[in-house]
Write a protein that holds these residues in place. Structure first.
Motif, mmCIF file in Angstrom:
data_model
loop_
_atom_site.group_PDB
_atom_site.id
_atom_site.type_symbol
_atom_site.label_atom_id
_atom_site.label_comp_id
_atom_site.label_asym_id
_atom_site.label_seq_id
_atom_site.Cartn_x
_atom_site.Cartn_y
_atom_site.Cartn_z
ATOM 1 N N TYR A 76 0.823 -1.203 0.000
ATOM 2 C CA TYR A 76 0.000 0.000 0.000
ATOM 3 C C TYR A 76 0.860 1.257 0.000
ATOM 4 C CZ TYR A 76 -3.307 3.547 1.593
ATOM 5 O OH TYR A 76 -4.076 4.674 1.702
ATOM 6 N N ASN A 77 0.540 2.184 -0.893
ATOM 7 C CA ASN A 77 1.221 3.471 -0.959
ATOM 8 C C ASN A 77 0.190 4.556 -0.671
ATOM 9 O OD1 ASN A 77 2.457 5.876 -1.587
ATOM 10 N ND2 ASN A 77 3.170 5.240 -3.615
ATOM 11 N N PRO A 78 0.257 5.208 0.488
ATOM 12 C CA PRO A 78 -0.760 6.204 0.845
ATOM 13 C C PRO A 78 -0.720 7.443 -0.057
ATOM 14 C CG PRO A 78 1.015 6.176 2.470
ATOM 15 C CD PRO A 78 1.253 5.035 1.522
ATOM 16 N N ASP A 79 0.368 7.646 -0.800
ATOM 17 C CA ASP A 79 0.474 8.807 -1.693
ATOM 18 C C ASP A 79 -0.073 8.536 -3.090
ATOM 19 O OD1 ASP A 79 1.723 10.283 0.347
ATOM 20 O OD2 ASP A 79 3.680 9.438 -0.186
ATOM 21 N N ALA A 80 -0.450 7.296 -3.364
ATOM 22 C CA ALA A 80 -0.961 6.960 -4.694
ATOM 23 C C ALA A 80 -2.267 7.691 -4.958
ATOM 24 C CB ALA A 80 -1.167 5.455 -4.804
ATOM 25 N N LYS A 81 -2.411 8.185 -6.178
ATOM 26 C CA LYS A 81 -3.621 8.917 -6.577
ATOM 27 C C LYS A 81 -4.638 7.996 -7.233
ATOM 28 C CE LYS A 81 -1.901 12.873 -5.332
ATOM 29 N NZ LYS A 81 -1.745 12.891 -3.907
ATOM 30 N N LYS A 82 -4.162 6.868 -7.806
ATOM 31 C CA LYS A 82 -5.075 5.902 -8.425
ATOM 32 C C LYS A 82 -4.457 4.515 -8.358
ATOM 33 C CE LYS A 82 -3.302 6.431 -13.076
ATOM 34 N NZ LYS A 82 -3.506 5.675 -14.241
ATOM 35 N N ASP A 83 -5.290 3.507 -8.555
ATOM 36 C CA ASP A 83 -4.844 2.118 -8.534
ATOM 37 C C ASP A 83 -4.199 1.802 -9.875
ATOM 38 O OD1 ASP A 83 -4.456 -0.595 -8.359
ATOM 39 O OD2 ASP A 83 -6.528 -1.089 -7.893
ATOM 40 N N ASP A 84 -2.887 1.565 -9.877
ATOM 41 C CA ASP A 84 -2.184 1.240 -11.124
ATOM 42 C C ASP A 84 -2.010 -0.275 -11.302
ATOM 43 O OD1 ASP A 84 -0.191 0.535 -9.355
ATOM 44 O OD2 ASP A 84 1.275 2.000 -10.097
ATOM 45 N N GLY A 85 -2.651 -1.055 -10.427
ATOM 46 C CA GLY A 85 -2.589 -2.509 -10.537
ATOM 47 C C GLY A 85 -1.362 -3.133 -9.902
ATOM 48 N N SER A 86 -0.485 -2.320 -9.302
ATOM 49 C CA SER A 86 0.742 -2.859 -8.724
ATOM 50 C C SER A 86 0.580 -3.275 -7.267
ATOM 51 C CB SER A 86 1.878 -1.827 -8.837
ATOM 52 O OG SER A 86 1.613 -0.713 -8.001
ATOM 53 N N CYS A 87 -0.584 -3.040 -6.705
ATOM 54 C CA CYS A 87 -0.817 -3.350 -5.297
ATOM 55 C C CYS A 87 -0.937 -4.867 -5.111
ATOM 56 C CB CYS A 87 -2.092 -2.661 -4.834
ATOM 57 S SG CYS A 87 -2.117 -2.277 -3.095
ATOM 58 N N LEU A 88 -0.194 -5.424 -4.176
ATOM 59 C CA LEU A 88 -0.275 -6.846 -3.844
ATOM 60 C C LEU A 88 -1.064 -6.995 -2.550
ATOM 61 C CD1 LEU A 88 3.397 -7.930 -4.562
ATOM 62 C CD2 LEU A 88 1.395 -8.297 -6.010
ATOM 63 N N TYR A 89 -2.152 -7.735 -2.613
ATOM 64 C CA TYR A 89 -3.032 -7.890 -1.460
ATOM 65 C C TYR A 89 -2.687 -9.150 -0.676
ATOM 66 C CZ TYR A 89 -5.755 -4.157 -3.497
ATOM 67 O OH TYR A 89 -6.140 -2.946 -4.007
ATOM 68 N N ALA A 90 -2.619 -9.008 0.632
ATOM 69 C CA ALA A 90 -2.295 -10.137 1.513
ATOM 70 C C ALA A 90 -3.265 -11.297 1.287
ATOM 71 C CB ALA A 90 -2.311 -9.688 2.971
ATOM 72 N N HIS A 91 -4.552 -10.987 1.082
ATOM 73 C CA HIS A 91 -5.569 -12.012 0.866
ATOM 74 C C HIS A 91 -5.226 -12.853 -0.363
ATOM 75 C CE1 HIS A 91 -9.695 -13.455 -0.291
ATOM 76 N NE2 HIS A 91 -9.694 -13.751 1.001
ATOM 77 N N SER A 136 -11.226 -10.917 2.997
ATOM 78 C CA SER A 136 -10.452 -11.245 4.201
ATOM 79 C C SER A 136 -10.636 -12.672 4.711
ATOM 80 C CB SER A 136 -10.804 -10.271 5.338
ATOM 81 O OG SER A 136 -12.156 -10.424 5.714
ATOM 82 N N THR A 137 -11.572 -13.434 4.188
ATOM 83 C CA THR A 137 -11.833 -14.777 4.707
ATOM 84 C C THR A 137 -10.952 -15.810 4.019
ATOM 85 O OG1 THR A 137 -14.120 -14.194 5.196
ATOM 86 C CG2 THR A 137 -13.618 -16.536 5.071
ATOM 87 N N VAL A 174 -11.120 -28.514 7.029
ATOM 88 C CA VAL A 174 -11.029 -27.096 6.711
ATOM 89 C C VAL A 174 -11.169 -26.249 7.971
ATOM 90 C CG1 VAL A 174 -12.028 -25.204 5.378
ATOM 91 C CG2 VAL A 174 -11.887 -27.491 4.379
ATOM 92 N N VAL A 175 -10.173 -25.382 8.170
ATOM 93 C CA VAL A 175 -10.157 -24.423 9.270
ATOM 94 C C VAL A 175 -10.319 -23.042 8.650
ATOM 95 C CG1 VAL A 175 -8.751 -23.449 11.121
ATOM 96 C CG2 VAL A 175 -8.648 -25.901 10.652
ATOM 97 N N SER A 176 -11.231 -22.233 9.185
ATOM 98 C CA SER A 176 -11.421 -20.900 8.617
ATOM 99 C C SER A 176 -10.637 -19.859 9.404
ATOM 100 C CB SER A 176 -12.907 -20.533 8.587
ATOM 101 O OG SER A 176 -13.435 -20.503 9.893
ATOM 102 N N GLY A 177 -10.272 -18.797 8.702
ATOM 103 C CA GLY A 177 -9.525 -17.720 9.332
ATOM 104 C C GLY A 177 -9.799 -16.404 8.632
ATOM 105 N N GLU A 178 -9.281 -15.345 9.216
ATOM 106 C CA GLU A 178 -9.399 -14.006 8.637
ATOM 107 C C GLU A 178 -8.000 -13.431 8.470
ATOM 108 O OE1 GLU A 178 -12.292 -12.303 7.740
ATOM 109 O OE2 GLU A 178 -13.351 -14.178 8.179
ATOM 110 N N ILE A 179 -7.788 -12.682 7.379
ATOM 111 C CA ILE A 179 -6.500 -12.038 7.146
ATOM 112 C C ILE A 179 -6.724 -10.541 6.984
ATOM 113 C CG2 ILE A 179 -6.587 -12.446 4.645
ATOM 114 C CD1 ILE A 179 -3.480 -12.883 4.831
ATOM 115 N N ASP A 180 -5.848 -9.733 7.603
ATOM 116 C CA ASP A 180 -5.980 -8.287 7.453
ATOM 117 C C ASP A 180 -5.064 -7.815 6.316
ATOM 118 O OD1 ASP A 180 -3.359 -7.999 8.453
ATOM 119 O OD2 ASP A 180 -4.018 -7.286 10.422
ATOM 120 N N TYR A 181 -5.105 -6.520 6.026
ATOM 121 C CA TYR A 181 -4.357 -6.000 4.883
ATOM 122 C C TYR A 181 -2.841 -6.040 5.084
ATOM 123 C CZ TYR A 181 -3.764 -1.604 7.436
ATOM 124 O OH TYR A 181 -3.422 -0.668 8.362
ATOM 125 N N LEU A 182 -2.381 -6.260 6.321
ATOM 126 C CA LEU A 182 -0.947 -6.366 6.593
ATOM 127 C C LEU A 182 -0.434 -7.809 6.513
ATOM 128 C CD1 LEU A 182 -0.648 -3.887 9.602
ATOM 129 C CD2 LEU A 182 0.079 -3.511 7.225
#
Length: 140
Positions: free
Chosen positions: A4-19, A60-61, A70-78
């Motif tokens: 995550y880059n807080p200075d980004a003005k738009k989503d350029d597709g380079s964001c990698l999501y933990a989920h 997040s699931t 199967v064990v369920s869990g939640e993941i945050d953005y970090l």
């Protein structure tokens, strides 16, 4: 997202999501406590597979498939994973499945590594309550 880059003005597709990083096949290396039941040592390490498959839902699931359980869990953005207390049926090497409470926490990283700390709690007839802690190293 892990990038995550807080200075980004738009989503350029380079964001990698933990989920997204968390999903897929992971090789696991478990180190679990052993317990002795009626002279027999129970080793969760020997009951766990060489790999687990993690599927996702929403943002997040997670559904962690451990040898068909199967064990369920939640993941945050970090990348922090939380496994709330839940009951699953596991064969701990006693020859029959028993109901086990499982809970824990962990994380995944950008380099496709991670770690889980899980606690398995269960009742064994005539032996009472038992608890086993496991540290599981994850690698993709």
């Amino acid at each position: 997202s892990l990038t995550y880059n807080p200075d980004a003005k738009k989503d350029d597709g380079s964001c990698l999501y933990a989920h997204d990083i968390a999903q897929g096949m992971w090789a696991i290396d478990p180190v679990c406590e052993e317990i002795s039941v009626l002279g027999q040592t129970i080793s969760i390490d020997e009951q766990l597979p060489d790999s687990i498959n993690i599927q996702g839902e929403g943002i997040s699931t997670l559904f962690i498939d451990i040898n068909g359980t199967v064990v369920s869990g939640e993941i945050d953005y970090l990348g922090n994973i939380t496994v709330e207390n839940q009951i699953v049926s596991l064969d701990l090497g006693l020859g029959l499945p028993i109901d086990v409470d499982v809970s824990g926490s962990g994380f995944v990283s950008l380099d496709s590594t991670g770690e889980m700390d899980l606690t398995y709690s269960f009742e064994i007839p005539l032996m009472g309550s038992q608890e086993i802690d496991c540290n599981i190293v994850l690698n993709k």
